[in-house]
Design a protein around this motif. Structure first.
Motif, PDB file in Angstrom:
ATOM      1  N   LYS A   1      36.650  54.248  47.421  1.00 20.48           N
ATOM      2  CA  LYS A   1      35.553  53.538  47.745  1.00 20.48           C
ATOM      3  C   LYS A   1      36.392  51.967  47.574  1.00 20.48           C
TER       4      LYS A   1
ATOM      5  N   MET B   1      36.237  50.295  51.354  1.00 23.28           N
ATOM      6  CA  MET B   1      35.182  48.898  51.530  1.00 23.28           C
ATOM      7  C   MET B   1      36.349  47.794  52.419  1.00 23.28           C
TER       8      MET B   1
ATOM      9  N   LEU C   1      39.445  40.603  54.269  1.00 21.45           N
ATOM     10  CA  LEU C   1      39.738  40.287  52.975  1.00 21.45           C
ATOM     11  C   LEU C   1      41.208  39.822  52.755  1.00 21.45           C
TER      12      LEU C   1
ATOM     13  N   ASP D   1      42.516  37.942  47.728  1.00 24.89           N
ATOM     14  CA  ASP D   1      41.235  38.815  47.651  1.00 24.89           C
ATOM     15  C   ASP D   1      41.017  40.336  47.116  1.00 24.89           C
TER      16      ASP D   1
ATOM     17  N   ALA E   1      43.094  40.505  43.536  1.00 25.26           N
ATOM     18  CA  ALA E   1      41.254  40.092  42.214  1.00 25.26           C
ATOM     19  C   ALA E   1      39.898  41.089  42.650  1.00 25.26           C
ATOM     20  N   PHE E   2      40.023  41.891  43.525  1.00 24.17           N
ATOM     21  CA  PHE E   2      38.628  42.499  43.331  1.00 24.17           C
ATOM     22  C   PHE E   2      39.119  43.626  42.407  1.00 24.17           C
TER      23      PHE E   2
ATOM     24  N   SER F   1      39.013  42.816  39.050  1.00 24.12           N
ATOM     25  CA  SER F   1      37.514  42.935  38.711  1.00 24.12           C
ATOM     26  C   SER F   1      36.910  44.381  38.062  1.00 24.12           C
ATOM     27  N   ILE F   2      37.785  45.165  39.397  1.00 28.69           N
ATOM     28  CA  ILE F   2      36.561  46.462  39.248  1.00 28.69           C
ATOM     29  C   ILE F   2      37.485  47.523  38.132  1.00 28.69           C
TER      30      ILE F   2
ATOM     31  N   LEU G   1      37.374  36.123  41.411  1.00 23.80           N
ATOM     32  CA  LEU G   1      37.441  36.974  42.607  1.00 23.80           C
ATOM     33  C   LEU G   1      38.085  36.335  43.743  1.00 23.80           C
TER      34      LEU G   1
ATOM     35  N   ASN H   1      38.149  34.847  47.299  1.00 21.83           N
ATOM     36  CA  ASN H   1      36.675  34.516  48.335  1.00 21.83           C
ATOM     37  C   ASN H   1      36.039  35.210  48.073  1.00 21.83           C
ATOM     38  N   LEU H   2      35.924  36.316  47.473  1.00 22.65           N
ATOM     39  CA  LEU H   2      34.765  36.988  47.430  1.00 22.65           C
ATOM     40  C   LEU H   2      33.267  36.751  46.552  1.00 22.65           C
TER      41      LEU H   2
ATOM     42  N   TYR I   1      29.665  41.044  43.240  1.00 23.56           N
ATOM     43  CA  TYR I   1      29.379  42.733  43.290  1.00 23.56           C
ATOM     44  C   TYR I   1      28.622  43.231  42.776  1.00 23.56           C
TER      45      TYR I   1
ATOM     46  N   ILE J   1      29.868  49.805  46.702  1.00 20.27           N
ATOM     47  CA  ILE J   1      29.886  48.640  45.864  1.00 20.27           C
ATOM     48  C   ILE J   1      29.956  47.453  46.664  1.00 20.27           C
ATOM     49  N   ARG J   2      28.970  47.312  45.993  1.00 17.33           N
ATOM     50  CA  ARG J   2      28.289  46.148  47.456  1.00 17.33           C
ATOM     51  C   ARG J   2      29.118  44.680  47.322  1.00 17.33           C
ATOM     52  N   GLU J   3      29.271  43.751  48.213  1.00 17.05           N
ATOM     53  CA  GLU J   3      28.972  42.362  48.332  1.00 17.05           C
ATOM     54  C   GLU J   3      30.073  42.156  48.468  1.00 17.05           C
ATOM     55  N   PHE J   4      30.227  42.233  50.350  1.00 15.56           N
ATOM     56  CA  PHE J   4      31.584  41.008  50.461  1.00 15.56           C
ATOM     57  C   PHE J   4      30.909  39.613  51.067  1.00 15.56           C
TER      58      PHE J   4
END
Lengths: 142, 168
Positions: free
Chosen positions: A101, A105, A111, A115, A118-119, A122-123, B37, B39-40, B43, B87-90
């Protein structure tokens, strides 16, 4: 290459002696010697994970006899391994789906790599948090 | 769809007696997490029957509320979607995708009372001026005006919603 050969090679790449590596991992020098010569796997899975961390390779790379270090990125791979370790086959499937997923994305390319890291960090953290909460609340078995 | 969004927002405001998205989210047992995060902005994530709104810890408080409200919109409107695939949000103000547009409308409707905008609009201020006065992104003024028009108010939305200047 098998496990023992990989440990030896990676250790030398880092310029560590067996003794230095042993103290970094928290095992005896003899254990390192045994891993390298008799190709013994550490009894404690944590030791393998620590080795992977120090060598900056994935757990899967260390324990399989392939030489492809970059099949999956190390972070993704370790995430899947830990999910499998903690939550079994279902955890592994979930982790793989999550990696897929996030990859889908990221595919847009808007990105930066930083980033993305980092994402992903986090996830994965939130994934483990949710699983821990679920275990506590619903008594999910291993 | 705008009607559905307005009705849902109204229901939440009544039930939780607040427009504060953080209070509503925690009332609904959604976990709110602040994280690094890059620059995000944030989400929405669903896992093992737990819901999460993750917000970038670096952004300012006003924007945190907007993101929280936007993600809350995804929870209310698109949870089925998040459960299965996404999974959302950019891109917070990306109006090219339907779920983004809907979450934006939801956030706006929650954060800004009707009369706040109407009081300004009657005096024929520009949207930029209203946005500056209220200290909110100009997109929100635009979204809100679209909702107001849908409710039958005398207002002309400027439809600038595709603007990407807040993306970064």
């Amino acid at each position: 290459m098998n496990f023992g050969e990989k440990v030896k090679k990676l250790r030398k790449e880092l310029g560590y002696s067996q003794k230095e590596l042993a103290s970094n991992i928290g095992v005896s020098t003899k254990s390192i010697y045994n891993y390298e010569t008799d190709n013994l796997f550490p009894k404690d899975k944590k030791v393998i994970r620590k080795l992977a961390e120090i060598f900056n390779v994935s757990v899967d790379y260390l324990i399989t006899d392939t030489d492809n270090r970059n099949a999956l990125s190390k972070t993704e791979d370790n995430f899947i391994s830990s999910a499998k370790e903690d939550f079994g086959y279902k955890g592994k499937k979930e982790a793989e789906a999550l990696v897929e997923k996030t990859a889908a994305m990221m595919a847009g390319g808007s990105l930066s790599e930083e980033d993305q890291d980092a994402f992903f960090q986090s996830i994965t953290k939130i994934y483990f948090d949710a699983k821990a909460k679920a275990r506590e609340k619903y008594g999910t078995k291993k | 769809m705008i009607n559905i969004i307005s009705t849902e927002v109204e229901r939440l405001i009544k039930k939780y007696r607040t427009r504060n998205p953080f209070e509503i989210a925690s009332g609904m047992n959604i976990n709110i997490v602040f994280e690094n995060l890059g620059n995000l902005k944030g989400y929405y994530f669903y896992q093992s029957r737990f819901r999460y709104i993750v917000i970038n810890q670096k952004i300012n408080d006003k924007f945190k509320s907007i993101i929280c409200a936007h993600e809350l919109g995804h929870d209310r409107l698109h949870q089925h979607f998040a459960r299965n695939t996404a999974i959302r949000e950019f891109s917070l103000f990306d109006m090219s995708s339907k779920p983004e547009r809907e979450a934006n409308l939801f956030a706006t409707e929650l954060l800004i009372p009707d009369n706040t905008i109407m009081d300004f609009a009657k005096q024929e201020y520009t949207y930029e001026f209203i946005a500056a006065k209220l200290d909110i992104p100009v997109e929100l003024v635009d979204f809100k005006s679209q909702i107001l028009k849908n409710k039958g108010y005398d207002i002309n939305p400027i439809q600038i919603a595709n603007s990407e200047f807040l993306r970064k």
